[in-house]
Write a protein that holds these residues in place. Sequence first.
Motif, PDB file in Angstrom:
ATOM      1  N   GLY A 221      -0.260  -5.269  -8.535  1.00 20.46           N
ATOM      2  CA  GLY A 221       0.450  -5.577  -9.527  1.00 20.46           C
ATOM      3  C   GLY A 221       1.992  -4.743  -9.675  1.00 20.46           C
ATOM      4  O   GLY A 221       2.631  -5.330 -10.401  1.00 20.46           O
ATOM      5  N   GLN A 222       2.246  -3.944  -8.720  1.00 20.36           N
ATOM      6  CA  GLN A 222       3.560  -3.465  -8.773  1.00 20.36           C
ATOM      7  C   GLN A 222       4.340  -4.150  -7.612  1.00 20.36           C
ATOM      8  O   GLN A 222       5.642  -4.095  -7.551  1.00 20.36           O
ATOM      9  N   ALA A 223       3.869  -5.341  -6.945  1.00 20.11           N
ATOM     10  CA  ALA A 223       4.547  -6.279  -5.939  1.00 20.11           C
ATOM     11  C   ALA A 223       5.798  -6.683  -6.434  1.00 20.11           C
ATOM     12  O   ALA A 223       6.926  -6.955  -5.852  1.00 20.11           O
ATOM     13  N   ALA A 224       5.764  -7.192  -7.865  1.00 25.02           N
ATOM     14  CA  ALA A 224       6.880  -7.909  -8.101  1.00 25.02           C
ATOM     15  C   ALA A 224       7.909  -6.990  -8.762  1.00 25.02           C
ATOM     16  O   ALA A 224       9.203  -7.352  -8.841  1.00 25.02           O
ATOM     17  N   ASP A 225       7.589  -5.616  -8.887  1.00 24.62           N
ATOM     18  CA  ASP A 225       8.643  -4.630  -9.287  1.00 24.62           C
ATOM     19  C   ASP A 225       9.325  -3.845  -8.344  1.00 24.62           C
ATOM     20  O   ASP A 225      10.329  -3.204  -8.617  1.00 24.62           O
ATOM     21  N   VAL A 226       8.766  -3.459  -7.332  1.00 26.45           N
ATOM     22  CA  VAL A 226       8.997  -2.422  -6.322  1.00 26.45           C
ATOM     23  C   VAL A 226       9.454  -3.115  -4.987  1.00 26.45           C
ATOM     24  O   VAL A 226       8.547  -3.819  -4.285  1.00 26.45           O
ATOM     25  N   ALA A 227      10.345  -2.812  -4.517  1.00 22.19           N
ATOM     26  CA  ALA A 227      10.827  -3.446  -3.085  1.00 22.19           C
ATOM     27  C   ALA A 227      10.124  -2.983  -1.942  1.00 22.19           C
ATOM     28  O   ALA A 227      10.036  -1.576  -2.073  1.00 22.19           O
ATOM     29  N   ALA A 228       9.666  -3.505  -0.920  1.00 22.95           N
ATOM     30  CA  ALA A 228       9.180  -2.821   0.096  1.00 22.95           C
ATOM     31  C   ALA A 228      10.026  -2.198   1.028  1.00 22.95           C
ATOM     32  O   ALA A 228      11.244  -2.453   1.001  1.00 22.95           O
ATOM     33  N   ALA A 229       9.458  -1.217   1.701  1.00 23.79           N
ATOM     34  CA  ALA A 229      10.141  -0.239   2.466  1.00 23.79           C
ATOM     35  C   ALA A 229      10.767  -1.025   3.582  1.00 23.79           C
ATOM     36  O   ALA A 229       9.710  -1.839   4.177  1.00 23.79           O
ATOM     37  N   PRO A 230      11.909  -0.890   4.161  1.00 22.50           N
ATOM     38  CA  PRO A 230      12.595  -1.461   5.328  1.00 22.50           C
ATOM     39  C   PRO A 230      11.687  -1.055   6.637  1.00 22.50           C
ATOM     40  O   PRO A 230      11.804  -1.583   7.576  1.00 22.50           O
ATOM     41  N   HIS A 231      11.020  -0.015   6.755  1.00 27.04           N
ATOM     42  CA  HIS A 231      10.440   0.672   7.819  1.00 27.04           C
ATOM     43  C   HIS A 231       9.069   1.336   7.426  1.00 27.04           C
ATOM     44  O   HIS A 231       8.859   1.262   6.277  1.00 27.04           O
ATOM     45  N   GLY A 232       8.363   1.544   8.253  1.00 31.06           N
ATOM     46  CA  GLY A 232       7.195   2.137   7.898  1.00 31.06           C
ATOM     47  C   GLY A 232       6.022   2.473   9.139  1.00 31.06           C
ATOM     48  O   GLY A 232       6.241   1.532   9.932  1.00 31.06           O
ATOM     49  N   THR A 233       5.134   3.132   9.072  1.00 32.12           N
ATOM     50  CA  THR A 233       4.018   3.121   9.989  1.00 32.12           C
ATOM     51  C   THR A 233       2.980   2.556   9.485  1.00 32.12           C
ATOM     52  O   THR A 233       2.171   2.903   8.323  1.00 32.12           O
TER      53      THR A 233
ATOM     54  N   ILE B  15      -1.792   6.620  15.580  1.00 34.36           N
ATOM     55  CA  ILE B  15      -2.167   6.726  16.939  1.00 34.36           C
ATOM     56  C   ILE B  15      -1.863   8.097  17.231  1.00 34.36           C
ATOM     57  O   ILE B  15      -0.364   8.582  17.403  1.00 34.36           O
ATOM     58  N   TYR B  16      -2.792   8.901  17.930  1.00 32.92           N
ATOM     59  CA  TYR B  16      -2.698  10.421  18.569  1.00 32.92           C
ATOM     60  C   TYR B  16      -3.070  10.305  20.074  1.00 32.92           C
ATOM     61  O   TYR B  16      -4.098   9.535  20.237  1.00 32.92           O
ATOM     62  N   GLY B  17      -2.079  10.517  20.965  1.00 34.58           N
ATOM     63  CA  GLY B  17      -2.798  10.533  22.316  1.00 34.58           C
ATOM     64  C   GLY B  17      -1.957   9.082  22.892  1.00 34.58           C
ATOM     65  O   GLY B  17      -1.408   8.521  22.386  1.00 34.58           O
ATOM     66  N   ASP B  18      -2.451   9.020  24.177  1.00 33.44           N
ATOM     67  CA  ASP B  18      -1.879   7.884  24.866  1.00 33.44           C
ATOM     68  C   ASP B  18      -2.748   6.528  24.518  1.00 33.44           C
ATOM     69  O   ASP B  18      -3.834   6.635  24.462  1.00 33.44           O
ATOM     70  N   PRO B  19      -1.876   5.403  24.020  1.00 32.66           N
ATOM     71  CA  PRO B  19      -2.472   4.486  23.373  1.00 32.66           C
ATOM     72  C   PRO B  19      -3.269   3.431  24.596  1.00 32.66           C
ATOM     73  O   PRO B  19      -4.037   2.830  24.084  1.00 32.66           O
ATOM     74  N   LYS B  20      -2.871   3.777  25.621  1.00 30.91           N
ATOM     75  CA  LYS B  20      -3.746   3.336  26.645  1.00 30.91           C
ATOM     76  C   LYS B  20      -4.880   4.067  27.237  1.00 30.91           C
ATOM     77  O   LYS B  20      -5.676   3.548  28.331  1.00 30.91           O
TER      78      LYS B  20
ATOM     79  N   ALA C 296       3.380   9.330   3.635  1.00 32.41           N
ATOM     80  CA  ALA C 296       3.125   9.643   5.066  1.00 32.41           C
ATOM     81  C   ALA C 296       3.462   8.713   5.901  1.00 32.41           C
ATOM     82  O   ALA C 296       4.001   8.907   7.048  1.00 32.41           O
ATOM     83  N   ARG C 297       3.244   7.309   5.572  1.00 35.94           N
ATOM     84  CA  ARG C 297       3.693   6.236   6.494  1.00 35.94           C
ATOM     85  C   ARG C 297       5.040   5.829   6.366  1.00 35.94           C
ATOM     86  O   ARG C 297       5.217   4.658   6.914  1.00 35.94           O
ATOM     87  N   CYS C 298       5.947   6.380   5.573  1.00 35.38           N
ATOM     88  CA  CYS C 298       7.135   5.706   5.046  1.00 35.38           C
ATOM     89  C   CYS C 298       8.142   5.745   6.412  1.00 35.38           C
ATOM     90  O   CYS C 298       9.107   5.031   6.506  1.00 35.38           O
ATOM     91  N   GLY C 299       7.950   6.517   7.496  1.00 36.08           N
ATOM     92  CA  GLY C 299       8.958   6.740   8.416  1.00 36.08           C
ATOM     93  C   GLY C 299       8.299   6.247   9.740  1.00 36.08           C
ATOM     94  O   GLY C 299       7.352   5.300   9.792  1.00 36.08           O
ATOM     95  N   ASP C 300       8.787   6.675  11.065  1.00 33.19           N
ATOM     96  CA  ASP C 300       7.978   6.283  11.994  1.00 33.19           C
ATOM     97  C   ASP C 300       6.840   7.111  12.637  1.00 33.19           C
ATOM     98  O   ASP C 300       6.599   8.055  11.660  1.00 33.19           O
ATOM     99  N   MET C 301       6.276   7.074  13.734  1.00 31.87           N
ATOM    100  CA  MET C 301       5.025   7.670  13.971  1.00 31.87           C
ATOM    101  C   MET C 301       5.228   9.089  14.134  1.00 31.87           C
ATOM    102  O   MET C 301       4.425   9.735  13.493  1.00 31.87           O
ATOM    103  N   GLU C 302       6.365   9.322  14.653  1.00 34.34           N
ATOM    104  CA  GLU C 302       6.624  10.837  14.623  1.00 34.34           C
ATOM    105  C   GLU C 302       6.605  11.665  13.140  1.00 34.34           C
ATOM    106  O   GLU C 302       5.940  12.488  13.025  1.00 34.34           O
TER     107      GLU C 302
ATOM    108  N   ARG D 153       1.120   0.277  -0.086  1.00 33.02           N
ATOM    109  CA  ARG D 153       0.339   0.423  -0.918  1.00 33.02           C
ATOM    110  C   ARG D 153      -0.874  -0.674  -0.810  1.00 33.02           C
ATOM    111  O   ARG D 153      -2.139  -0.467  -0.355  1.00 33.02           O
ATOM    112  N   LYS D 154      -0.500  -1.767  -0.883  1.00 34.71           N
ATOM    113  CA  LYS D 154      -1.498  -2.840  -0.691  1.00 34.71           C
ATOM    114  C   LYS D 154      -2.274  -2.971   0.847  1.00 34.71           C
ATOM    115  O   LYS D 154      -3.433  -3.217   0.859  1.00 34.71           O
ATOM    116  N   GLY D 155      -1.358  -2.545   1.934  1.00 33.69           N
ATOM    117  CA  GLY D 155      -1.933  -2.541   2.955  1.00 33.69           C
ATOM    118  C   GLY D 155      -2.986  -1.487   3.149  1.00 33.69           C
ATOM    119  O   GLY D 155      -4.078  -1.653   3.880  1.00 33.69           O
TER     120      GLY D 155
END
Length: 202
Positions: free
Chosen positions: A18-30, A35-40, A97-103, A156-158
């Motif tokens: 319901g908030q999708a029409a009112d709030v702009a999506a963040a331009p970045h985020g995780t 992931i913690y540790g070696d992704p491979k 918590a997910r608003c920035g990069d992985m670090e 939030r939807k994700g």
Amino acid sequence: MKAIIGGTLIALFFSAAGQAADVAAAPHGTKGDIIYGDPKADIEIIEYGSLTCAHCAHFANDILPAIKEKYLDTGKARLHYRNIIRDQVDLAISAVARCGDMEMTHKLTAAFFASQDKWIHLGSEAAMIDSLATVAAAAGMERTEFDRCAADADMRKGLVEMTQRGAQLYGVRQTPTVIVNGMVLPDYSAESIEAAIGLSLK
């Protein structure tokens, strides 16, 4: 472990949508797995957790550090953290918590879990959010950014969809749920995790 309430998840889904029409999506985020540790790394540990879950805080603060030192930091295993959203506060701060990069996501997630016993019993959602904004500020996030990230409709939807996928893929109904190389463990103890890792290493 805390069971997930289906009705709450449905309410959160409509709240996020319901908030999708009112709030702009963040331009970045995780998005996706944290992931913690070696992704491979060959051994995959998946944790389905919630930032408002006391058992998840216990896992993050008291169990995970030893697993990290022995298996993640040595390249033997990787851990994929996936959110299970339980309530409105959880939804808001998981988006923060997910608003920035992985670090930054690692930093904020750890800070929220480490301080959980200080804010989880404050009583009202507003009081908890204010306390969590102070925690985020200590990690370098200003209040205006905190509020913007908490309200980001796309994130939030994700998160709600991630919760639904956890139930569909692994039947996740409680937090934390830990899975090692596809095997859902009976509990989240270090002993269970190490036993499963041991089987995978053979």
